[in-house]
Design a protein around this motif. Structure first.
Motif, PDB file in Angstrom:
ATOM      1  N   ALA A  20       0.830  -1.204   0.000  1.00 14.01           N
ATOM      2  CA  ALA A  20       0.000   0.000   0.000  1.00 14.01           C
ATOM      3  C   ALA A  20       0.865   1.256   0.000  1.00 14.01           C
ATOM      4  N   THR A  21       1.946   1.228   0.759  1.00 14.46           N
ATOM      5  CA  THR A  21       2.852   2.371   0.828  1.00 14.46           C
ATOM      6  C   THR A  21       3.558   2.589  -0.506  1.00 14.46           C
ATOM      7  N   ALA A  23       2.473   1.755  -3.446  1.00 16.61           N
ATOM      8  CA  ALA A  23       1.487   2.257  -4.407  1.00 16.61           C
ATOM      9  C   ALA A  23       1.211   3.742  -4.190  1.00 16.61           C
ATOM     10  N   ALA A  24       1.072   4.158  -2.925  1.00 15.27           N
ATOM     11  CA  ALA A  24       0.786   5.558  -2.630  1.00 15.27           C
ATOM     12  C   ALA A  24       1.949   6.458  -3.040  1.00 15.27           C
ATOM     13  N   LEU A  25       3.158   5.997  -2.812  1.00 16.50           N
ATOM     14  CA  LEU A  25       4.330   6.792  -3.179  1.00 16.50           C
ATOM     15  C   LEU A  25       4.490   6.881  -4.692  1.00 16.50           C
ATOM     16  N   THR A  26       4.249   5.769  -5.369  1.00 14.66           N
ATOM     17  CA  THR A  26       4.327   5.767  -6.830  1.00 14.66           C
ATOM     18  C   THR A  26       3.325   6.750  -7.421  1.00 14.66           C
ATOM     19  N   ALA A  27       2.137   6.796  -6.828  1.00 14.67           N
ATOM     20  CA  ALA A  27       1.103   7.721  -7.299  1.00 14.67           C
ATOM     21  C   ALA A  27       1.513   9.172  -7.105  1.00 14.67           C
ATOM     22  N   ARG A  28       2.430   9.411  -6.177  1.00 18.46           N
ATOM     23  CA  ARG A  28       2.930  10.759  -5.929  1.00 18.46           C
ATOM     24  C   ARG A  28       4.172  11.090  -6.763  1.00 18.46           C
ATOM     25  N   GLY A  29       4.529  10.200  -7.666  1.00 15.05           N
ATOM     26  CA  GLY A  29       5.664  10.456  -8.540  1.00 15.05           C
ATOM     27  C   GLY A  29       7.007  10.073  -7.970  1.00 15.05           C
ATOM     28  N   VAL A  30       6.996   9.287  -6.893  1.00 16.49           N
ATOM     29  CA  VAL A  30       8.238   8.832  -6.273  1.00 16.49           C
ATOM     30  C   VAL A  30       8.694   7.534  -6.927  1.00 16.49           C
ATOM     31  N   THR A  31       9.979   7.399  -7.151  1.00 17.01           N
ATOM     32  CA  THR A  31      10.533   6.137  -7.638  1.00 17.01           C
ATOM     33  C   THR A  31      10.694   5.216  -6.433  1.00 17.01           C
ATOM     34  N   VAL A  32       9.990   4.094  -6.448  1.00 18.04           N
ATOM     35  CA  VAL A  32       9.989   3.189  -5.300  1.00 18.04           C
ATOM     36  C   VAL A  32      10.894   1.993  -5.565  1.00 18.04           C
ATOM     37  N   LEU A  33      11.808   1.754  -4.636  1.00 15.01           N
ATOM     38  CA  LEU A  33      12.634   0.552  -4.643  1.00 15.01           C
ATOM     39  C   LEU A  33      12.050  -0.379  -3.588  1.00 15.01           C
ATOM     40  N   GLY A  34      11.320  -1.393  -4.023  1.00 12.86           N
ATOM     41  CA  GLY A  34      10.667  -2.302  -3.105  1.00 12.86           C
ATOM     42  C   GLY A  34      11.516  -3.526  -2.833  1.00 12.86           C
ATOM     43  N   LEU A  35      11.577  -3.940  -1.572  1.00 15.64           N
ATOM     44  CA  LEU A  35      12.322  -5.137  -1.188  1.00 15.64           C
ATOM     45  C   LEU A  35      11.385  -6.119  -0.504  1.00 15.64           C
ATOM     46  N   ASP A  36      11.582  -7.390  -0.755  1.00 19.80           N
ATOM     47  CA  ASP A  36      10.850  -8.443  -0.070  1.00 19.80           C
ATOM     48  C   ASP A  36      11.645  -9.728  -0.223  1.00 19.80           C
ATOM     49  N   PRO A 202     -12.905   4.196  14.770  1.00 22.24           N
ATOM     50  CA  PRO A 202     -14.094   3.602  14.158  1.00 22.24           C
ATOM     51  C   PRO A 202     -14.147   2.085  14.355  1.00 22.24           C
ATOM     52  N   HIS A 203     -15.373   1.536  14.347  1.00 18.95           N
ATOM     53  CA  HIS A 203     -15.561   0.106  14.605  1.00 18.95           C
ATOM     54  C   HIS A 203     -15.251  -0.710  13.347  1.00 18.95           C
ATOM     55  N   ARG A 204     -13.991  -0.762  13.002  1.00 15.81           N
ATOM     56  CA  ARG A 204     -13.553  -1.521  11.832  1.00 15.81           C
ATOM     57  C   ARG A 204     -12.065  -1.751  11.916  1.00 15.81           C
ATOM     58  N   LEU A 205     -11.577  -2.612  11.039  1.00 19.87           N
ATOM     59  CA  LEU A 205     -10.139  -2.814  10.941  1.00 19.87           C
ATOM     60  C   LEU A 205      -9.520  -1.631  10.195  1.00 19.87           C
ATOM     61  N   ALA A 206      -8.275  -1.341  10.512  1.00 16.75           N
ATOM     62  CA  ALA A 206      -7.568  -0.306   9.762  1.00 16.75           C
ATOM     63  C   ALA A 206      -7.278  -0.809   8.352  1.00 16.75           C
ATOM     64  N   ARG A 207      -7.126   0.111   7.438  1.00 12.28           N
ATOM     65  CA  ARG A 207      -6.813  -0.239   6.052  1.00 12.28           C
ATOM     66  C   ARG A 207      -5.337   0.036   5.781  1.00 12.28           C
ATOM     67  N   PRO A 208      -4.673  -0.823   5.012  1.00  3.97           N
ATOM     68  CA  PRO A 208      -3.265  -0.570   4.674  1.00  3.97           C
ATOM     69  C   PRO A 208      -3.048   0.811   4.071  1.00  3.97           C
ATOM     70  N   GLU A 209      -4.044   1.277   3.314  1.00  2.00           N
ATOM     71  CA  GLU A 209      -3.925   2.594   2.690  1.00  2.00           C
ATOM     72  C   GLU A 209      -3.843   3.710   3.730  1.00  2.00           C
ATOM     73  N   TYR A 211      -2.279   3.421   6.612  1.00  2.00           N
ATOM     74  CA  TYR A 211      -0.869   3.423   7.014  1.00  2.00           C
ATOM     75  C   TYR A 211      -0.061   4.244   6.004  1.00  2.00           C
ATOM     76  N   ALA A 212      -0.289   3.995   4.718  1.00  2.00           N
ATOM     77  CA  ALA A 212       0.425   4.725   3.669  1.00  2.00           C
ATOM     78  C   ALA A 212       0.144   6.227   3.755  1.00  2.00           C
ATOM     79  N   GLN A 213      -1.099   6.566   4.065  1.00  2.00           N
ATOM     80  CA  GLN A 213      -1.474   7.972   4.222  1.00  2.00           C
ATOM     81  C   GLN A 213      -0.683   8.621   5.349  1.00  2.00           C
ATOM     82  N   LEU A 214      -0.476   7.888   6.426  1.00  2.00           N
ATOM     83  CA  LEU A 214       0.282   8.409   7.570  1.00  2.00           C
ATOM     84  C   LEU A 214       1.757   8.582   7.210  1.00  2.00           C
ATOM     85  N   VAL A 215       2.293   7.663   6.421  1.00  2.00           N
ATOM     86  CA  VAL A 215       3.679   7.805   5.951  1.00  2.00           C
ATOM     87  C   VAL A 215       3.838   9.107   5.165  1.00  2.00           C
ATOM     88  N   LEU A 216       2.895   9.367   4.263  1.00  2.00           N
ATOM     89  CA  LEU A 216       2.956  10.594   3.465  1.00  2.00           C
ATOM     90  C   LEU A 216       2.850  11.833   4.352  1.00  2.00           C
TER      91      LEU A 216
END
Length: 240
Positions: A20-21, A23-36, A202-209, A211-216
């Protein structure tokens, strides 16, 4: 901190918070180097506990590295003592190795790369966001290894921010509560509903998006440094 035309390193980028992070960064024009651990589209195979793997990945950075987000981690569940016997040292060591040592490893190697870049007008060069958990504060039954590892991540936050201040690098930590990740998707609807109901609001699970919003937000708010932010809907975990 401006993100346009920069590079971000995201670990655990194949799924959940990391995906999610990225994807959010890529949408902002950031070049993302993903590791896994496993290679995937847009993601390089690398073990965060390996200095060689992480160092090799960092050589691929073209645009200035300004942001590092550590999402890679494991969540083993076992009691210190149960009908199956003791917890076992190897499982405990593995959780510490991946969640705590891995986070430190990426942080130290990426910080060296960030420190070599040109600072902005305020002397800022970058931001490192680490991932803890509410389990660092209210670990449940069976979370001894996970809680210890995430507690260590929380404990690194202030000294890391102080260590890297002279290089113009901020360090913050996000401590999520119950997030709707692929691991949660395997649970029954009844269990998911019960977990959601335990969150005050709120009475729900948090969404990965989210978390990404908080990073931004952390990237854009230059004065937040050395802070651990709970993202949990005011949840305080019960023993089980």
């Amino acid at each position: 901190m401006k993100l346009d035309g920069t590079t971000a390193l995201v670990t655990g980028a194949s799924s959940g918070l990391g995906a999610a992070t990225a994807a959010a960064l890529t949408a902002r024009g950031v070049t993302v180097l993903g590791l896994d651990l496993r290679e995937a589209p847009g993601v390089i195979a690398a073990d965060v506990t390996s200095e060689a793997d992480v160092a090799a990945a960092l050589t691929l950075v073209d645009a200035p590295l300004r942001l590092v987000v550590n999402c890679a981690g494991i969540a083993p569940g076992r009691r210190i003592l149960s009908s199956k016997g003791t917890h076992g040292l190897e499982l405990f060591r593995k959780a510490i190795e991946v969640n705590l040592v891995g986070t430190f490893n990426v942080m130290q190697l990426a910080a060296e790369v960030i420190a070599a870049t040109e600072p902005d007008a305020d002397g800022q060069r970058g931001l490192i966001v680490n991932t803890a958990s509410v389990a660092a504060f209210e670990g449940q039954i069976g979370q001894i290894a996970y809680s210890a590892s995430k507690g260590g991540v929380v404990g690194m936050t202030v000294p890391a921010a102080r260590d890297l201040a002279s290089s113009g690098i901020r360090v913050n930590t996000i401590a999520p509560g119950i997030v709707d990740t692929p691991m949660m998707a395997a649970m029954s609807p009844e269990i998911r509903s019960s977990l959601a109901a335990s969150v005050p609001f709120p009475h729900r699970l948090a969404r990965p998006e989210e978390y990404a919003q908080l990073v931004l937000m952390l990237a854009e708010h230059d004065y937040i440094n050395g802070e651990v932010i709970r993202m949990d809907g005011a949840l305080r975990m019960a023993p089980s």
